[in-house]
Write a protein that holds these residues in place. Structure first.
Motif, mmCIF file in Angstrom:
data_model
loop_
_atom_site.group_PDB
_atom_site.id
_atom_site.type_symbol
_atom_site.label_atom_id
_atom_site.label_comp_id
_atom_site.label_asym_id
_atom_site.label_seq_id
_atom_site.Cartn_x
_atom_site.Cartn_y
_atom_site.Cartn_z
ATOM 1 N N ASN A 195 0.818 -1.204 0.000
ATOM 2 C CA ASN A 195 0.000 0.000 0.000
ATOM 3 C C ASN A 195 0.851 1.252 0.000
ATOM 4 O OD1 ASN A 195 -2.397 -1.367 0.008
ATOM 5 N ND2 ASN A 195 -2.482 -1.502 2.245
ATOM 6 N N PHE A 196 2.106 1.143 -0.478
ATOM 7 C CA PHE A 196 3.043 2.245 -0.441
ATOM 8 C C PHE A 196 2.819 3.228 -1.580
ATOM 9 C CE2 PHE A 196 7.389 3.031 1.418
ATOM 10 C CZ PHE A 196 7.418 4.339 1.022
ATOM 11 N N ARG A 197 1.763 3.050 -2.361
ATOM 12 C CA ARG A 197 1.417 3.968 -3.448
ATOM 13 C C ARG A 197 2.593 4.154 -4.405
ATOM 14 N NH1 ARG A 197 -1.971 8.848 -0.521
ATOM 15 N NH2 ARG A 197 -3.669 7.581 0.208
ATOM 16 N N ASN A 198 3.030 3.038 -4.964
ATOM 17 C CA ASN A 198 4.136 3.100 -5.897
ATOM 18 C C ASN A 198 3.752 3.869 -7.141
ATOM 19 O OD1 ASN A 198 5.442 1.390 -4.155
ATOM 20 N ND2 ASN A 198 4.826 -0.455 -5.251
ATOM 21 N N ARG A 199 4.696 4.575 -7.676
ATOM 22 C CA ARG A 199 4.513 5.207 -8.974
ATOM 23 C C ARG A 199 5.077 4.247 -10.020
ATOM 24 N NH1 ARG A 199 3.933 10.294 -10.375
ATOM 25 N NH2 ARG A 199 2.412 10.199 -8.726
ATOM 26 N N ASN A 200 4.231 3.381 -10.542
ATOM 27 C CA ASN A 200 4.644 2.359 -11.484
ATOM 28 C C ASN A 200 4.879 3.000 -12.844
ATOM 29 O OD1 ASN A 200 4.994 0.145 -13.061
ATOM 30 N ND2 ASN A 200 3.204 -0.958 -12.313
ATOM 31 N N THR A 201 6.092 2.858 -13.367
ATOM 32 C CA THR A 201 6.416 3.474 -14.649
ATOM 33 C C THR A 201 5.577 2.890 -15.773
ATOM 34 O OG1 THR A 201 8.212 1.878 -14.966
ATOM 35 C CG2 THR A 201 8.773 3.966 -13.926
ATOM 36 N N GLN A 202 5.201 1.606 -15.668
ATOM 37 C CA GLN A 202 4.385 0.998 -16.709
ATOM 38 C C GLN A 202 3.010 1.644 -16.770
ATOM 39 O OE1 GLN A 202 4.020 -3.223 -16.404
ATOM 40 N NE2 GLN A 202 2.958 -3.446 -18.341
ATOM 41 N N VAL A 203 2.457 1.994 -15.599
ATOM 42 C CA VAL A 203 1.178 2.695 -15.575
ATOM 43 C C VAL A 203 1.289 4.020 -16.301
ATOM 44 C CG1 VAL A 203 -0.522 3.779 -14.063
ATOM 45 C CG2 VAL A 203 0.464 1.593 -13.439
ATOM 46 N N PHE A 204 2.378 4.732 -16.026
ATOM 47 C CA PHE A 204 2.599 6.054 -16.623
ATOM 48 C C PHE A 204 2.580 5.963 -18.151
ATOM 49 C CE2 PHE A 204 5.486 9.393 -18.126
ATOM 50 C CZ PHE A 204 4.951 10.510 -17.507
ATOM 51 N N TYR A 205 3.373 5.051 -18.711
ATOM 52 C CA TYR A 205 3.468 4.964 -20.166
ATOM 53 C C TYR A 205 2.250 4.272 -20.784
ATOM 54 C CZ TYR A 205 8.231 6.586 -19.596
ATOM 55 O OH TYR A 205 9.329 7.347 -19.277
ATOM 56 N N ASN A 206 1.620 3.343 -20.039
ATOM 57 C CA ASN A 206 0.376 2.749 -20.528
ATOM 58 C C ASN A 206 -0.706 3.808 -20.695
ATOM 59 O OD1 ASN A 206 1.256 0.152 -20.764
ATOM 60 N ND2 ASN A 206 0.430 -0.547 -18.813
ATOM 61 N N PHE A 207 -0.760 4.725 -19.733
ATOM 62 C CA PHE A 207 -1.756 5.792 -19.804
ATOM 63 C C PHE A 207 -1.566 6.631 -21.059
ATOM 64 C CE2 PHE A 207 -2.235 10.390 -19.091
ATOM 65 C CZ PHE A 207 -3.613 10.466 -19.138
ATOM 66 N N PHE A 208 -0.334 7.055 -21.322
ATOM 67 C CA PHE A 208 -0.105 7.925 -22.471
ATOM 68 C C PHE A 208 -0.309 7.187 -23.785
ATOM 69 C CE2 PHE A 208 2.095 10.585 -19.336
ATOM 70 C CZ PHE A 208 1.503 11.794 -19.639
ATOM 71 N N SER A 209 0.099 5.933 -23.849
ATOM 72 C CA SER A 209 -0.127 5.194 -25.087
ATOM 73 C C SER A 209 -1.618 5.014 -25.340
ATOM 74 C CB SER A 209 0.574 3.833 -25.020
ATOM 75 O OG SER A 209 0.056 3.054 -23.952
ATOM 76 N N PHE A 210 -2.368 4.700 -24.278
ATOM 77 C CA PHE A 210 -3.815 4.508 -24.413
ATOM 78 C C PHE A 210 -4.512 5.818 -24.776
ATOM 79 C CE2 PHE A 210 -8.118 4.502 -22.693
ATOM 80 C CZ PHE A 210 -8.634 3.325 -23.208
ATOM 81 N N SER A 211 -4.202 6.883 -24.048
ATOM 82 C CA SER A 211 -4.913 8.151 -24.247
ATOM 83 C C SER A 211 -4.573 8.795 -25.585
ATOM 84 C CB SER A 211 -4.586 9.117 -23.106
ATOM 85 O OG SER A 211 -3.193 9.351 -23.022
ATOM 86 N N PHE A 212 -3.286 8.814 -25.950
ATOM 87 C CA PHE A 212 -2.904 9.457 -27.200
ATOM 88 C C PHE A 212 -3.447 8.705 -28.412
ATOM 89 C CE2 PHE A 212 0.622 11.722 -24.897
ATOM 90 C CZ PHE A 212 0.194 12.985 -25.229
ATOM 91 N N PHE A 213 -3.345 7.383 -28.376
ATOM 92 C CA PHE A 213 -3.854 6.612 -29.518
ATOM 93 C C PHE A 213 -5.377 6.699 -29.603
ATOM 94 C CE2 PHE A 213 0.288 4.310 -29.416
ATOM 95 C CZ PHE A 213 0.629 4.503 -30.749
ATOM 96 N N SER A 214 -6.053 6.714 -28.462
ATOM 97 C CA SER A 214 -7.509 6.861 -28.472
ATOM 98 C C SER A 214 -7.915 8.218 -29.031
ATOM 99 C CB SER A 214 -8.067 6.682 -27.052
ATOM 100 O OG SER A 214 -7.783 5.405 -26.555
#
Length: 398
Positions: free
Chosen positions: A164-183
């Motif tokens: 529950n340490f609220r990690n900033r997962n780098t995969q989440v970061f780049y998944n978000f941008f790939s999903f949002s930009f392509f959408s």
């Protein structure tokens, strides 16, 4: 696990008329709390620091005259050597903390953090050691006030799960941008391919200067499919911008608080879908509000024009805002946290400018009573500063 044991504050005496026995009980309670909170330092770790050498591709022991100005310093921690031990960090500077190369959290100066080595070992039982790296742009020498401690009175301790340490997962970061930009690119491509007239109408920035109402067909059919597609694209952009609010505040309704295996592309899609659906319904309800208030102020035919201009200006501004923040975030990397205060000021300035723009535009194209028009614009646009889009993007500021 990263538990955060904390020292409880002393109990205030509420009245000088307390009975002596109760007062003695309080003293006993406070003294016992003080005993439980005492720690013993078992290793100061002064000789255990290392630095990563890119040339050799490995860690080397820290040498002051060679590695003094390195921005990152690392510790090799062996949990099995210190049963019931805690890595205690009393940050003397602002640091970014990494565990085995993965970003964990930002440490503020003066912040006290204690990490249970036993709980850390339970996360990965097969690993004999863990590498904790402290990074700071202005780091000179070694981070201070870092040691391994053990509690020598009492065994109870307040613990929190490492997951529950609220990690900033780098995969989440780049998944978000790939999903949002392509959408976003896909939807804009669909709009320009099948409805080029609507695409050019909503992206016509010259309307801000000419104060003209064009495209009567588009204006009079607010719920035509191309208009609904534009509203859906705008809703998705608003949802994407609200993602940055989650990056900064990590509020309870964001997926940043989820375990890493749930921080997937599917979770991002669910997060954006819920925000998009809410924004889409909000825009449709906005049209009903325009109809209601234009009727109350006897401003016939203004609701459709106001709704169209609202969608057009929002479409232009928020797409540019998202692209600007997104490009800057990608260049900064996963540690990027946007300054929501500055962004909120920019959004407020946009709403103020468009309020003035609407008044001049409608006064020029309609023969309305100016007092009624001014009151209508003031009420309708004033609502936006306290409700609606601001509630979606900046809930902490409401």
């Amino acid at each position: 696990m990263f538990p955060f044991p904390y020292l409880k504050s002393a109990i205030n005496l509420m009245s000088h008329q307390m009975r002596s026995r109760f007062f003695l009980c309080l003293l006993f309670l406070m003294s016992s709390m003080g005993l439980r909170a005492q720690w013993e330092t078992v290793n100061t770790l002064e000789k255990d620091w290392s630095v990563y050498q890119k040339t050799w591709g490995t860690f080397l022991p820290y040498v002051p005259n060679q590695h003094y100005s390195y921005h990152s310093k690392s510790l090799f921690v062996h949990p099995k050597e210190y049963p019931k031990g805690y890595l205690t960090i009393d940050a003397d500077n602002q640091y970014f903390l990494f565990l085995n190369g993965a970003f964990q959290r930002k440490l503020e100066k003066g912040q006290l953090v204690q990490i249970s080595l036993d709980s850390l070992q339970k996360v990965s039982p097969s690993k004999p050691f863990f590498v904790l790296t402290f990074y700071a742009q202005n780091l000179e020498g070694l981070p201070q006030k870092i040691s391994i401690q053990q509690r020598y009175v009492g065994d109870k301790i307040s613990k929190s799960d490492f997951l529950n340490f609220r990690n900033r997962n780098t995969q989440v970061f780049y998944n978000f941008f790939s999903f949002s930009f392509f959408s976003l690119l896909g939807l804009l491509g669909l709009l320009i391919a099948f409805f080029p007239k609507y695409f050019h109408a909503y992206f016509r920035f010259s309307d801000w200067i000419h104060f003209e109402l064009k495209d009567e067909v588009i204006i009079k059919r607010p719920f035509a499919f191309p208009n609904l597609l534009v509203i859906f694209i705008l809703s998705l952009v608003i949802a994407c911008i609200s993602f940055f609010n989650g990056m900064t505040h990590q509020s309870k309704d964001t997926f940043f608080d989820s375990p890493e295996n749930f921080q997937s592309l599917g979770t991002i899609a669910i997060f954006l879908s819920s925000k998009t659906a809410f924004a889409f319904m909000l825009f449709l309800m906005r049209y009903l509000m325009y109809r209601l208030f234009s009727s109350l102020f006897k401003l016939d035919y203004l609701a459709e024009a106001h709704f169209y201009k609202s969608m057009q200006t929002n479409f232009q501004f928020f797409i540019l805002l998202f692209l600007g923040i997104g490009i800057f975030a990608l260049s900064a990397g996963p540690l990027f946290k946007p300054n929501l205060t500055q962004i909120s000021y920019l959004v407020d300035a946009y709403f103020l400018i468009r309020t003035i723009y609407y008044f001049r535009l409608f006064r020029r194209n309609f023969r309305f009573n100016q007092i009624s028009l001014f009151a209508y614009i003031l009420i309708m646009e004033g609502q936006v500063l306290f409700f609606g889009l601001r509630e979606l993007i900046f809930p902490e500021y409401i």
